[in-house]
Design a protein around this motif. Structure first.
Motif, PDB file in Angstrom:
ATOM      1  N   GLU A   1      -3.943   3.152   2.560  1.00 56.52           N
ATOM      2  CA  GLU A   1      -4.834   2.090   2.105  1.00 56.52           C
ATOM      3  C   GLU A   1      -4.778   2.020   0.587  1.00 56.52           C
ATOM      4  O   GLU A   1      -4.313   2.955  -0.068  1.00 56.52           O
ATOM      5  CB  GLU A   1      -6.266   2.369   2.570  1.00 56.52           C
ATOM      6  CG  GLU A   1      -6.400   2.366   4.076  1.00 56.52           C
ATOM      7  CD  GLU A   1      -7.791   2.770   4.557  1.00 56.52           C
ATOM      8  OE1 GLU A   1      -8.463   3.556   3.848  1.00 56.52           O
ATOM      9  OE2 GLU A   1      -8.186   2.310   5.630  1.00 56.52           O
ATOM     10  N   GLN A   2      -5.277   0.928   0.038  1.00 56.20           N
ATOM     11  CA  GLN A   2      -5.287   0.725  -1.412  1.00 56.20           C
ATOM     12  C   GLN A   2      -5.951   1.906  -2.123  1.00 56.20           C
ATOM     13  O   GLN A   2      -7.058   2.307  -1.764  1.00 56.20           O
ATOM     14  CB  GLN A   2      -6.064  -0.555  -1.749  1.00 56.20           C
ATOM     15  CG  GLN A   2      -6.122  -0.887  -3.215  1.00 56.20           C
ATOM     16  CD  GLN A   2      -4.849  -1.559  -3.691  1.00 56.20           C
ATOM     17  OE1 GLN A   2      -4.207  -2.270  -2.945  1.00 56.20           O
ATOM     18  NE2 GLN A   2      -4.498  -1.333  -4.927  1.00 56.20           N
TER      19      GLN A   2
ATOM     20  N   THR B   1      -5.715  -4.718   4.610  1.00 53.63           N
ATOM     21  CA  THR B   1      -6.224  -3.624   3.776  1.00 53.63           C
ATOM     22  C   THR B   1      -5.451  -2.320   3.909  1.00 53.63           C
ATOM     23  O   THR B   1      -5.831  -1.315   3.313  1.00 53.63           O
ATOM     24  CB  THR B   1      -7.700  -3.334   4.121  1.00 53.63           C
ATOM     25  OG1 THR B   1      -7.780  -2.941   5.496  1.00 53.63           O
ATOM     26  CG2 THR B   1      -8.566  -4.556   3.872  1.00 53.63           C
ATOM     27  N   ARG B   2      -4.367  -2.316   4.710  1.00 54.28           N
ATOM     28  CA  ARG B   2      -3.642  -1.063   4.908  1.00 54.28           C
ATOM     29  C   ARG B   2      -2.233  -1.312   5.435  1.00 54.28           C
ATOM     30  O   ARG B   2      -1.922  -2.405   5.908  1.00 54.28           O
ATOM     31  CB  ARG B   2      -4.387  -0.148   5.867  1.00 54.28           C
ATOM     32  CG  ARG B   2      -4.436  -0.695   7.286  1.00 54.28           C
ATOM     33  CD  ARG B   2      -5.252   0.159   8.202  1.00 54.28           C
ATOM     34  NE  ARG B   2      -5.090  -0.301   9.583  1.00 54.28           N
ATOM     35  CZ  ARG B   2      -5.382   0.411  10.632  1.00 54.28           C
ATOM     36  NH1 ARG B   2      -5.872   1.632  10.481  1.00 54.28           N
ATOM     37  NH2 ARG B   2      -5.198  -0.060  11.840  1.00 54.28           N
ATOM     38  N   THR B   3      -1.423  -0.261   5.360  1.00 54.85           N
ATOM     39  CA  THR B   3      -0.079  -0.263   5.946  1.00 54.85           C
ATOM     40  C   THR B   3       0.014   0.898   6.919  1.00 54.85           C
ATOM     41  O   THR B   3      -0.412   2.011   6.610  1.00 54.85           O
ATOM     42  CB  THR B   3       1.006  -0.110   4.856  1.00 54.85           C
ATOM     43  OG1 THR B   3       0.968  -1.264   4.010  1.00 54.85           O
ATOM     44  CG2 THR B   3       2.391   0.006   5.468  1.00 54.85           C
TER      45      THR B   3
ATOM     46  N   PHE C   1       0.777  -1.224   0.000  1.00 53.54           N
ATOM     47  CA  PHE C   1       0.000   0.000   0.000  1.00 53.54           C
ATOM     48  C   PHE C   1       0.814   1.281   0.000  1.00 53.54           C
ATOM     49  O   PHE C   1       0.299   2.338  -0.358  1.00 53.54           O
ATOM     50  CB  PHE C   1      -0.964   0.012   1.198  1.00 53.54           C
ATOM     51  CG  PHE C   1      -1.805  -1.227   1.265  1.00 53.54           C
ATOM     52  CD1 PHE C   1      -2.813  -1.458   0.328  1.00 53.54           C
ATOM     53  CD2 PHE C   1      -1.582  -2.186   2.233  1.00 53.54           C
ATOM     54  CE1 PHE C   1      -3.576  -2.619   0.379  1.00 53.54           C
ATOM     55  CE2 PHE C   1      -2.338  -3.341   2.295  1.00 53.54           C
ATOM     56  CZ  PHE C   1      -3.344  -3.560   1.354  1.00 53.54           C
TER      57      PHE C   1
ATOM     58  N   ARG D   1      -5.336   5.069  -1.984  1.00 53.45           N
ATOM     59  CA  ARG D   1      -5.414   6.316  -1.237  1.00 53.45           C
ATOM     60  C   ARG D   1      -4.014   6.737  -0.787  1.00 53.45           C
ATOM     61  O   ARG D   1      -3.184   5.898  -0.458  1.00 53.45           O
ATOM     62  CB  ARG D   1      -6.302   6.159  -0.006  1.00 53.45           C
ATOM     63  CG  ARG D   1      -7.708   5.704  -0.351  1.00 53.45           C
ATOM     64  CD  ARG D   1      -8.487   5.426   0.878  1.00 53.45           C
ATOM     65  NE  ARG D   1      -9.296   6.611   1.173  1.00 53.45           N
ATOM     66  CZ  ARG D   1     -10.112   6.710   2.182  1.00 53.45           C
ATOM     67  NH1 ARG D   1     -10.222   5.718   3.032  1.00 53.45           N
ATOM     68  NH2 ARG D   1     -10.816   7.795   2.370  1.00 53.45           N
TER      69      ARG D   1
END
Length: 185
Positions: free
Chosen positions: A143-144, A112-114, A95, A146
């Protein structure tokens, strides 16, 4: 590999089988290291950064780029890094990429995020949507699709307590025990 506790495995570049990792093993670009449940590992990269991998983490070592920057791809899990030399580590995640600029910090890859949390120094967090500088005491989440955004972290040191804590070891020589007995201890 400067420390391997529990189930730590390596899959060498071009090979399909996982093998147990051992203390003082040397790794090359393309090698993948995975740390199992209730396990952890420490790596010292050739250009000086120290990486600590938490349980259930997987990394792939990349090439050394210009200016001696080591590339590490964190596929899942958590990584604590410590590096005092500027621009010698880049952590890539699904991400966001974190360009370390002489820093101590933490990167966590979730489904779904880092999350990138910086304790000292700074990191340039970038992806195809944007970039953000994260400095001491700040945390960014990406996030993917963004750009990374700053978020409030109540106590970022808690996130890496696993990386900083080692069980104390006590060692008594037979002579020491005799002295304790003689002194009424």
């Amino acid at each position: 590999m400067v420390s391997a506790q529990g189930n730590v495995e390596v899959r060498r570049a071009g090979q399909a089988q996982w093998q147990p990792a051992h203390l003082n093993d040397l790794y090359c670009a393309g090698d993948r290291i995975q740390v199992g449940e209730r396990s952890r590992a420490d790596l010292a990269l050739a250009n000086q950064p120290i990486l600590r991998l938490d349980q259930n983490s997987t990394i792939t070592l990349g090439e050394i780029k210009e200016q001696r920057t080591a590339l590490v791809e964190l596929l899942n899990g958590a990584l604590y890094f410590f590096s005092r030399q500027p621009r010698n580590l880049e952590v890539q995640t699904p991400f966001v990429n974190a360009g370390v600029e002489g820093t101590e910090g933490f990167v966590l890859v979730e489904a779904t995020r880092t999350l990138v949390s910086i304790f000292e120094g700074r990191v340039l967090a970038s992806n195809q949507v944007g970039m953000l500088t994260v400095v001491s005491g700040q945390t960014a989440i990406a996030e993917q699709g963004r750009a990374a955004t700053l978020t409030v972290t109540v106590r970022p040191d808690d996130a890496v307590a696993w990386a900083l804590y080692y069980l104390p070891t006590l060692y008594f020589r037979p002579h020491d025990v005799e002295l304790l007995d003689a002194c009424g201890g």
